[in-house]
Design an enzyme around this catalytic site. Structure first.
Site, PDB file in Angstrom:
ATOM      1  N   LYS A 137     113.797 -54.238 -22.257  1.00 41.19           N
ATOM      2  CA  LYS A 137     115.482 -53.721 -22.294  1.00 41.19           C
ATOM      3  C   LYS A 137     116.025 -54.096 -23.721  1.00 41.19           C
ATOM      4  CE  LYS A 137     118.428 -51.434 -19.586  1.00 41.19           C
ATOM      5  NZ  LYS A 137     118.230 -50.610 -18.477  1.00 41.19           N
ATOM      6  N   ASP A 177     120.316 -45.568 -21.166  1.00 38.25           N
ATOM      7  CA  ASP A 177     121.025 -46.585 -20.205  1.00 38.25           C
ATOM      8  C   ASP A 177     122.273 -46.176 -20.532  1.00 38.25           C
ATOM      9  OD1 ASP A 177     120.634 -48.771 -17.938  1.00 38.25           O
ATOM     10  OD2 ASP A 177     122.145 -49.644 -19.260  1.00 38.25           O
TER      11      ASP A 177
HETATM   12  P1  NDP Z   1     126.238 -43.634 -18.313  1.00 31.15           P
HETATM   13  O1  NDP Z   1     126.650 -44.030 -19.532  1.00 31.15           O
HETATM   14  O2  NDP Z   1     125.923 -42.361 -18.132  1.00 31.15           O
HETATM   15  O3  NDP Z   1     127.489 -43.924 -17.210  1.00 31.15           O
HETATM   16  C1  NDP Z   1     128.032 -45.102 -16.840  1.00 31.15           C
HETATM   17  C2  NDP Z   1     129.221 -44.958 -15.906  1.00 31.15           C
HETATM   18  O4  NDP Z   1     129.719 -45.998 -15.567  1.00 31.15           O
HETATM   19  C3  NDP Z   1     130.386 -44.041 -16.633  1.00 31.15           C
HETATM   20  O5  NDP Z   1     131.036 -43.468 -15.745  1.00 31.15           O
HETATM   21  C4  NDP Z   1     131.317 -45.456 -17.245  1.00 31.15           C
HETATM   22  O6  NDP Z   1     132.635 -45.338 -17.273  1.00 31.15           O
HETATM   23  C5  NDP Z   1     130.987 -46.278 -16.092  1.00 31.15           C
HETATM   24  N1  NDP Z   1     131.168 -47.724 -16.171  1.00 31.15           N
HETATM   25  C6  NDP Z   1     130.446 -48.137 -17.434  1.00 31.15           C
HETATM   26  N2  NDP Z   1     130.954 -49.725 -17.420  1.00 31.15           N
HETATM   27  C7  NDP Z   1     131.890 -49.793 -16.667  1.00 31.15           C
HETATM   28  C8  NDP Z   1     132.590 -50.606 -16.246  1.00 31.15           C
HETATM   29  N3  NDP Z   1     132.556 -51.849 -16.773  1.00 31.15           N
HETATM   30  N4  NDP Z   1     133.444 -50.678 -15.103  1.00 31.15           N
HETATM   31  C9  NDP Z   1     133.384 -49.478 -14.346  1.00 31.15           C
HETATM   32  N5  NDP Z   1     132.615 -48.443 -14.764  1.00 31.15           N
HETATM   33  C10 NDP Z   1     132.008 -48.481 -15.817  1.00 31.15           C
HETATM   34  O7  NDP Z   1     125.196 -44.733 -17.763  1.00 31.15           O
HETATM   35  P2  NDP Z   1     124.100 -44.536 -16.460  1.00 31.15           P
HETATM   36  O8  NDP Z   1     124.392 -43.690 -15.523  1.00 31.15           O
HETATM   37  O9  NDP Z   1     122.735 -44.078 -17.325  1.00 31.15           O
HETATM   38  O10 NDP Z   1     123.997 -45.865 -15.958  1.00 31.15           O
HETATM   39  C11 NDP Z   1     124.761 -46.262 -15.213  1.00 31.15           C
HETATM   40  C12 NDP Z   1     124.085 -47.471 -14.192  1.00 31.15           C
HETATM   41  O11 NDP Z   1     122.828 -47.240 -13.693  1.00 31.15           O
HETATM   42  C13 NDP Z   1     123.785 -48.861 -15.280  1.00 31.15           C
HETATM   43  O12 NDP Z   1     123.751 -49.906 -14.605  1.00 31.15           O
HETATM   44  C14 NDP Z   1     122.309 -48.652 -15.713  1.00 31.15           C
HETATM   45  O13 NDP Z   1     121.775 -49.602 -16.022  1.00 31.15           O
HETATM   46  C15 NDP Z   1     121.703 -48.003 -14.459  1.00 31.15           C
HETATM   47  N6  NDP Z   1     120.617 -47.351 -14.391  1.00 31.15           N
HETATM   48  C16 NDP Z   1     120.665 -46.004 -15.346  1.00 31.15           C
HETATM   49  C17 NDP Z   1     119.365 -45.369 -15.371  1.00 31.15           C
HETATM   50  C18 NDP Z   1     119.336 -44.419 -16.098  1.00 31.15           C
HETATM   51  O14 NDP Z   1     118.145 -43.671 -16.057  1.00 31.15           O
HETATM   52  N7  NDP Z   1     120.175 -43.972 -16.988  1.00 31.15           N
HETATM   53  C19 NDP Z   1     117.975 -46.041 -14.822  1.00 31.15           C
HETATM   54  C20 NDP Z   1     118.294 -47.015 -13.849  1.00 31.15           C
HETATM   55  C21 NDP Z   1     119.280 -47.875 -13.737  1.00 31.15           C
HETATM   56  P3  NDP Z   1     133.103 -44.558 -18.648  1.00 31.15           P
HETATM   57  O15 NDP Z   1     132.861 -43.274 -19.060  1.00 31.15           O
HETATM   58  O16 NDP Z   1     134.751 -44.993 -18.662  1.00 31.15           O
HETATM   59  O17 NDP Z   1     132.149 -45.485 -19.712  1.00 31.15           O
END
Ligand code: NDP
Length: 457
Positions: A137, A177
């Site tokens: 990671k 991510d």
């Molecule tokens: P994105 O950046 O596309 O989206 C993240 C979302 O979560 C946004 O809506 C963001 O809001 C919100 N967010 C981020 N930080 C916080 C916080 N501290 N409190 C509340 N909301 C928050 O990321 P992903 O969708 O790719 O990832 C989301 C989760 O899924 C993570 O935990 C990641 O590790 C996990 N994941 C992702 C994978 C992937 O393929 N992308 C694979 C497996 C797991 P804002 O727009 O305000 O930043």
């Protein structure tokens, strides 16, 4: 009270707690990493009790120590001509079953603890997919929010100018991510190609379709999470059809979890971003969310301007007070604490599927398991993303592209396998219904066997 543990269980418990204590001692101030290690270690006690060979060969002592942790300076120049300095990370945690594989996160909260918790979980998640990929990671404390396109390009190019030394299609294959989507992967791939002077398509996954990406990769984590939850629901004769769903976040994972849940007949009534959440009793309009977040890069509060019957609430925690049948936390770590979990239970939640990594605290998981809520832990439920990343690597090696339907069918079958293997492992160790333990055990055993076979390295 006299202990009811057998001698071998006591020995296993002592072994696990001594390893855990040394993790805390050697990695002070890394609370997220401690939390991830504790969750895994506790569920492995029955494995060590039954197979003392893993204790003898120091598997656990080795698995909690990254093979390599790289930290580097990322200097770049912003649009006003000012020099900015961020910190870059890559943890190469375990390569027993394949090249390191895991995403890159760009978010101001990124530090060594966050990267290590994510890298550690990735070992077991990747193993669960059945694909030949190790755990890694990386990321940076860079905040992409509010940055111009040119700033994003300058930052990602600087980041890759250092990272390229440590990655490669057979060594370490990063992906996206939080804060790292198709745009960032594109810029990083361009810079890697320029430095290396060759076209190594398999060095990054999550690439655009026109230059080596896989169809379905964008949808994979969200779709996979819903496929996994669907398996859990079916085990109790339930389904998404007609159910009410709450999804946190509005990023990549959330959007495609909402998409698939809606396709399966559910009504998604809420989603969020890091500022607050929207509740739409008519069902969230996904086209609006996609445009706002994927194209215009706006805040979720702007959803209500177009859908006046929807309500926006500032702050993220309240989303878990909304009554729902299925909750899909898809934003970030520790977003559901014990109080939120209790609220969900009181409001009748039947299933929780973790789309994000470690979104539930250990106490929240306890609440779900004690109340017999169907609980899909992140390592299993969100493994679809990395599984399709591995399929992207296969296509790159073969110089072929599979259709959307082919990849989606493979994803579906991988998620079913992960579910079945987690169920089998939980039953084999006398913990039926506990998929946290089941996923951890099934993921661990494959890596542990490979480590045993490869000697002390
Ligand atoms: P994105 O950046 O596309 O989206 C993240 C979302 O979560 C946004 O809506 C963001 O809001 C919100 N967010 C981020 N930080 C916080 C916080 N501290 N409190 C509340 N909301 C928050 O990321 P992903 O969708 O790719 O990832 C989301 C989760 O899924 C993570 O935990 C990641 O590790 C996990 N994941 C992702 C994978 C992937 O393929 N992308 C694979 C497996 C797991 P804002 O727009 O305000 O930043």
């Amino acid at each position: 009270m006299p202990s009811t543990l057998t001698g071998s269980e006591q020995a296993a418990e002592q072994y696990v707690s001594s390893v855990y204590e040394s993790v805390i001692r050697r990695n002070p101030h890394e609370s997220e990493f401690h939390q991830a290690v504790k969750e895994i270690l506790d569920s492995l006690i029955p494995v060590f009790a039954r197979h003392p060979k893993y204790m003898k060969h120091g598997i656990l002592e080795r698995i909690v120590e990254p093979e390599r942790m790289i930290t580097f300076r990322v200097p770049w120049v912003d649009d006003n001509g000012n020099v900015q300095v961020n910190r870059g990370f890559r943890v190469q945690f375990n390569s027993a079953i394949g090249p390191y594989k895991g995403g890159l996160r760009f978010h101001p909260s990124v530090n060594a603890s966050i990267i290590k918790f994510l890298g550690f979980e990735q070992i077991f998640k990747n193993s669960l997919t059945g694909q030949p990929i190790g755990g890694g990671k990386g990321g940076s404390d860079f905040d992409p929010k509010g940055k111009s396109d040119r700033e994003i390009m300058r930052f990602t190019q600087s980041f890759m100018t250092e990272l390229y030394k440590y990655i490669g299609p057979d060594e370490d294959v990063p992906a996206g991510d939080i804060g790292v989507g198709a745009r960032e992967i594109g810029y990083m791939f361009g810079q890697y190609k320029r430095i290396r002077g060759g076209y190594e398509a398999g060095v990054l996954t999550g690439k655009g379709i026109v230059y080596g990406g896989s169809l379905t990769r964008t949808e994979a984590t969200g779709y996979g999470c819903v496929y996994f939850v669907n398996e859990m629901l079916e085990s109790r004769g339930l389904s998404f059809q007609g159910s009410t769903v709450v999804v946190s976040g509005s990023g990549n994972v959330s959007i495609y979890a909402m998409d698939k849940a809606t396709q399966l007949g559910a009504k998604v009534v809420a989603c969020s971003d890091s500022d607050g959440y929207v509740y739409d009793p008519h069902g969230i309009n996904l086209n609006t969310v996609k445009r706002l977040k994927e194209i215009e890069r706006k805040r979720i509060r702007e959803y209500v301007d177009e859908h006046p019957h929807a309500v926006y609430t500032e702050g993220c925690q309240g989303i878990w007070s909304l009554p729902c049948d299925i909750a899909l936390p898809c934003a970030t770590q520790n977003e559901i604490d014990a109080d939120s979990a209790k609220m969900l239970v009181e409001n009748g939640v039947k299933a929780v599927g973790e789309g994000a990594n470690m979104p539930s605290t250990l106490e929240a998981i306890d609440v779900f398991l004690k109340n017999r809520v169907l609980f899909g832990p992140a390592k299993a439920a969100n493994a679809g993303g990395v599984a399709v990343s591995a399929l992207e690597m296969s296509q790159n090696s073969m110089r072929q592209s599979w259709t959307f339907e082919e990849v989606d069918a493979k994803l579906h079958s991988i998620m079913k396998n992960i579910y079945q293997n987690s169920v089998k492992a939980s039953e084999a160790y006398g913990l039926p219904g506990n998929l946290v333990a089941g996923a951890n055990i099934a993921g661990f055993v494959r890596v542990a066997e490979a480590m045993l076979a490869q000697g002390v390295v």
